[in-house]
Scaffold this motif. Sequence first.
Motif, PDB file in Angstrom:
ATOM      1  N   GLN A 147      34.997  63.755  45.375  1.00 26.09           N
ATOM      2  CA  GLN A 147      34.211  63.088  46.419  1.00 26.09           C
ATOM      3  C   GLN A 147      33.623  61.771  45.910  1.00 26.09           C
ATOM      4  OE1 GLN A 147      31.312  65.801  48.092  1.00 26.09           O
ATOM      5  NE2 GLN A 147      32.811  67.474  48.208  1.00 26.09           N
ATOM      6  N   LEU A 148      33.166  61.795  44.669  1.00 28.07           N
ATOM      7  CA  LEU A 148      32.629  60.557  44.088  1.00 28.07           C
ATOM      8  C   LEU A 148      33.724  59.503  43.937  1.00 28.07           C
ATOM      9  CD1 LEU A 148      30.276  62.039  41.328  1.00 28.07           C
ATOM     10  CD2 LEU A 148      29.577  60.777  43.367  1.00 28.07           C
ATOM     11  N   TYR A 149      34.965  59.975  43.589  1.00 30.13           N
ATOM     12  CA  TYR A 149      36.087  59.047  43.436  1.00 30.13           C
ATOM     13  C   TYR A 149      36.408  58.375  44.783  1.00 30.13           C
ATOM     14  CZ  TYR A 149      40.798  57.352  42.412  1.00 30.13           C
ATOM     15  OH  TYR A 149      41.909  56.569  42.256  1.00 30.13           O
ATOM     16  N   VAL A 150      36.458  59.178  45.844  1.00 29.80           N
ATOM     17  CA  VAL A 150      36.735  58.635  47.188  1.00 29.80           C
ATOM     18  C   VAL A 150      35.645  57.659  47.597  1.00 29.80           C
ATOM     19  CG1 VAL A 150      36.935  59.228  49.627  1.00 29.80           C
ATOM     20  CG2 VAL A 150      38.084  60.638  47.920  1.00 29.80           C
ATOM     21  N   ALA A 151      34.387  58.013  47.308  1.00 33.95           N
ATOM     22  CA  ALA A 151      33.268  57.138  47.658  1.00 33.95           C
ATOM     23  C   ALA A 151      33.353  55.812  46.917  1.00 33.95           C
ATOM     24  CB  ALA A 151      31.952  57.835  47.354  1.00 33.95           C
ATOM     25  N   GLU A 152      33.741  55.860  45.637  1.00 31.88           N
ATOM     26  CA  GLU A 152      33.857  54.625  44.862  1.00 31.88           C
ATOM     27  C   GLU A 152      35.030  53.776  45.358  1.00 31.88           C
ATOM     28  OE1 GLU A 152      32.038  53.290  42.390  1.00 31.88           O
ATOM     29  OE2 GLU A 152      30.536  54.856  42.660  1.00 31.88           O
ATOM     30  N   ARG A 153      36.157  54.445  45.696  1.00 35.03           N
ATOM     31  CA  ARG A 153      37.337  53.710  46.173  1.00 35.03           C
ATOM     32  C   ARG A 153      37.080  53.022  47.512  1.00 35.03           C
ATOM     33  NH1 ARG A 153      41.710  52.452  43.152  1.00 35.03           N
ATOM     34  NH2 ARG A 153      42.960  52.491  45.069  1.00 35.03           N
ATOM     35  N   SER A 154      36.143  53.541  48.271  1.00 33.81           N
ATOM     36  CA  SER A 154      35.827  52.925  49.566  1.00 33.81           C
ATOM     37  C   SER A 154      35.279  51.509  49.394  1.00 33.81           C
ATOM     38  CB  SER A 154      34.832  53.795  50.337  1.00 33.81           C
ATOM     39  OG  SER A 154      33.570  53.828  49.661  1.00 33.81           O
ATOM     40  N   LYS A 155      34.775  51.212  48.192  1.00 36.66           N
ATOM     41  CA  LYS A 155      34.278  49.862  47.926  1.00 36.66           C
ATOM     42  C   LYS A 155      35.416  48.836  47.919  1.00 36.66           C
ATOM     43  CE  LYS A 155      30.474  51.579  45.025  1.00 36.66           C
ATOM     44  NZ  LYS A 155      29.881  51.583  43.659  1.00 36.66           N
ATOM     45  N   LEU A 156      36.677  49.330  47.736  1.00 40.81           N
ATOM     46  CA  LEU A 156      37.831  48.430  47.722  1.00 40.81           C
ATOM     47  C   LEU A 156      38.300  48.056  49.126  1.00 40.81           C
ATOM     48  CD1 LEU A 156      39.962  50.198  44.951  1.00 40.81           C
ATOM     49  CD2 LEU A 156      38.733  48.034  44.722  1.00 40.81           C
ATOM     50  N   GLU A 157      37.913  48.857  50.126  1.00 42.99           N
ATOM     51  CA  GLU A 157      38.418  48.637  51.480  1.00 42.99           C
ATOM     52  C   GLU A 157      38.073  47.255  52.030  1.00 42.99           C
ATOM     53  OE1 GLU A 157      37.249  51.816  54.001  1.00 42.99           O
ATOM     54  OE2 GLU A 157      38.339  53.352  52.859  1.00 42.99           O
ATOM     55  N   PRO A 158      36.833  46.770  51.881  1.00 47.27           N
ATOM     56  CA  PRO A 158      36.539  45.420  52.400  1.00 47.27           C
ATOM     57  C   PRO A 158      37.414  44.338  51.765  1.00 47.27           C
ATOM     58  CG  PRO A 158      34.508  46.603  51.909  1.00 47.27           C
ATOM     59  CD  PRO A 158      35.616  47.418  51.341  1.00 47.27           C
ATOM     60  N   ILE A 159      37.675  44.484  50.461  1.00 53.23           N
ATOM     61  CA  ILE A 159      38.518  43.485  49.793  1.00 53.23           C
ATOM     62  C   ILE A 159      39.945  43.586  50.317  1.00 53.23           C
ATOM     63  CG2 ILE A 159      39.381  42.653  47.583  1.00 53.23           C
ATOM     64  CD1 ILE A 159      36.939  43.855  46.254  1.00 53.23           C
ATOM     65  N   GLY A 160      40.453  44.819  50.451  1.00 51.73           N
ATOM     66  CA  GLY A 160      41.798  45.008  50.985  1.00 51.73           C
ATOM     67  C   GLY A 160      41.929  44.466  52.397  1.00 51.73           C
ATOM     68  N   GLN A 161      40.898  44.658  53.209  1.00 55.47           N
ATOM     69  CA  GLN A 161      40.913  44.136  54.579  1.00 55.47           C
ATOM     70  C   GLN A 161      40.933  42.610  54.584  1.00 55.47           C
ATOM     71  OE1 GLN A 161      37.465  45.982  56.321  1.00 55.47           O
ATOM     72  NE2 GLN A 161      38.481  47.968  56.600  1.00 55.47           N
ATOM     73  N   GLN A 162      40.181  42.015  53.652  1.00 57.54           N
ATOM     74  CA  GLN A 162      40.190  40.553  53.555  1.00 57.54           C
ATOM     75  C   GLN A 162      41.564  40.040  53.132  1.00 57.54           C
ATOM     76  OE1 GLN A 162      36.619  38.692  51.652  1.00 57.54           O
ATOM     77  NE2 GLN A 162      35.907  40.811  51.481  1.00 57.54           N
ATOM     78  N   ILE A 163      42.218  40.735  52.194  1.00 58.22           N
ATOM     79  CA  ILE A 163      43.566  40.340  51.768  1.00 58.22           C
ATOM     80  C   ILE A 163      44.533  40.434  52.934  1.00 58.22           C
ATOM     81  CG2 ILE A 163      45.532  41.008  50.328  1.00 58.22           C
ATOM     82  CD1 ILE A 163      43.539  41.835  48.168  1.00 58.22           C
ATOM     83  N   GLU A 164      44.454  41.555  53.674  1.00 61.35           N
ATOM     84  CA  GLU A 164      45.324  41.735  54.829  1.00 61.35           C
ATOM     85  C   GLU A 164      45.071  40.659  55.876  1.00 61.35           C
ATOM     86  OE1 GLU A 164      46.420  45.157  58.175  1.00 61.35           O
ATOM     87  OE2 GLU A 164      44.964  45.564  56.604  1.00 61.35           O
TER      88      GLU A 164
END
Length: 456
Positions: free
Chosen positions: A21-38
């Motif tokens: 759960q902590l891993y998923v929560a930490e990976r969610s921090k990458l979503e805004p960057i990925g959305q900006q790249i997309e």
Amino acid sequence: MASISSLGIGSGLDLNGLLDQLYVAERSKLEPIGQQIESQQVKISAYGELKGALSAFHDATQALNENALYQSLSTSISGDAVQAAADGEASPGRYDVSVDTLATAGSIATQRVDGLDTVLTEADSELNLTFADAELNQRVTIEAGSTLQDVRDAINADPQAAVNASVINDGSGYRLALMSKQSGSDATLLATDFAEMASDATLTDVTIAQAGQNATFSVNGISIESATNQVDDAIQGVVLDLQSTGQSSLLVEEDTQPAREGIDSFITAYNELKSTAGRLTAFNGEEGQAGELIGDSTVRIIESRLRSDLGNELGGEEGYQRLDELGISLSVDGRLELDEQKLDAALAESPAAVGAFFLGADEADGLAGRLDATLSQLLDEDGALESAVSGAENRIESLGDRYQLMEQRIDTTIARYQTQFGQLDAMLAQMNQTSAYLTQQLGMLDAQMGGGMSGQ
């Protein structure tokens, strides 16, 4: 991230689940960057679509900057005597053509030879070809032992021989037939010394000759003579192809269709560009969807510059100065609208004046030339569009670096959590062991105390 199956064994807690759960929560921090790249990738694709529409408009604009577009002529012919084609140097008018004779090529058929295998020469010799125009005279080398077919082949292999040779069977034997490559009386083959060359063979009959003749015809009553049936200097800018004797009338008229089609393509290409830009910058309030380039400054720059070029006067003293004078106007939504009757009237009155508006005096300062310069700048490697693409690519690279750095930090954080959870598991395991030991000791103590009291 792979879960460590041994976590939680000592403590009895679901530490693996918690770590996931902590891993998923930490990976969610990458979503805004990925959305900006997309988002930037979508922008680059949208810029490519916009560039395609802009390039199509550029092509249509360059087509309007061709002088020949406004000088097109069409020909119509009545009668079968001639066919004709006109170029930009022709003058509109009617031409009555009367063809009396067609140009023909002269020919000679030599004396008859009994057989194809008859040897004509025992030694090397020459066949002399004599023409009405002495400059065409030629000597063809004939090898020893040549037959009629060998003579034919030698003539056809000589690039300077102004005849085509063939062998004809006249029913009683074989003749060498020579046809002048050119038509007209000057190209007539007058004679050959075939009999002298073929002195070793028995020849019968006589040479059969047919003189070539010039074409004779008249244009509007003016007599003209030509060595060929294709005449390009009788009427300026018109090529006449004489077909048969007789009468034909040729009408040369200005053809405004190419110019009209070019202008229609220009309007269509601009409106498609405008539609593409509008779709890419639109916002659908009901669905909450925004175009890929909504609010993009590059699109505003492109639209502004093109609107300025299309709307401003040329600044000349004569002729058309604005698009609306030709029936082409910018509508409220920025698209070009066409008054077909007004444009057709302008083309019918003077295609040259319409051409001058788009071309300008030196094919550079008319509307088409002005737009060509603007579009070339916009599409240039250093132009607004390529700069926008480069900016988006640079942002993607920067965001990619951030994404990679963030992943490294997340991996470090999760590794730290895993170590801490391992330590926690070990500590809880030790505490559980201590608790169990104390519970056992207290139980034994309680049993001892209970046994002593019962003995008293």
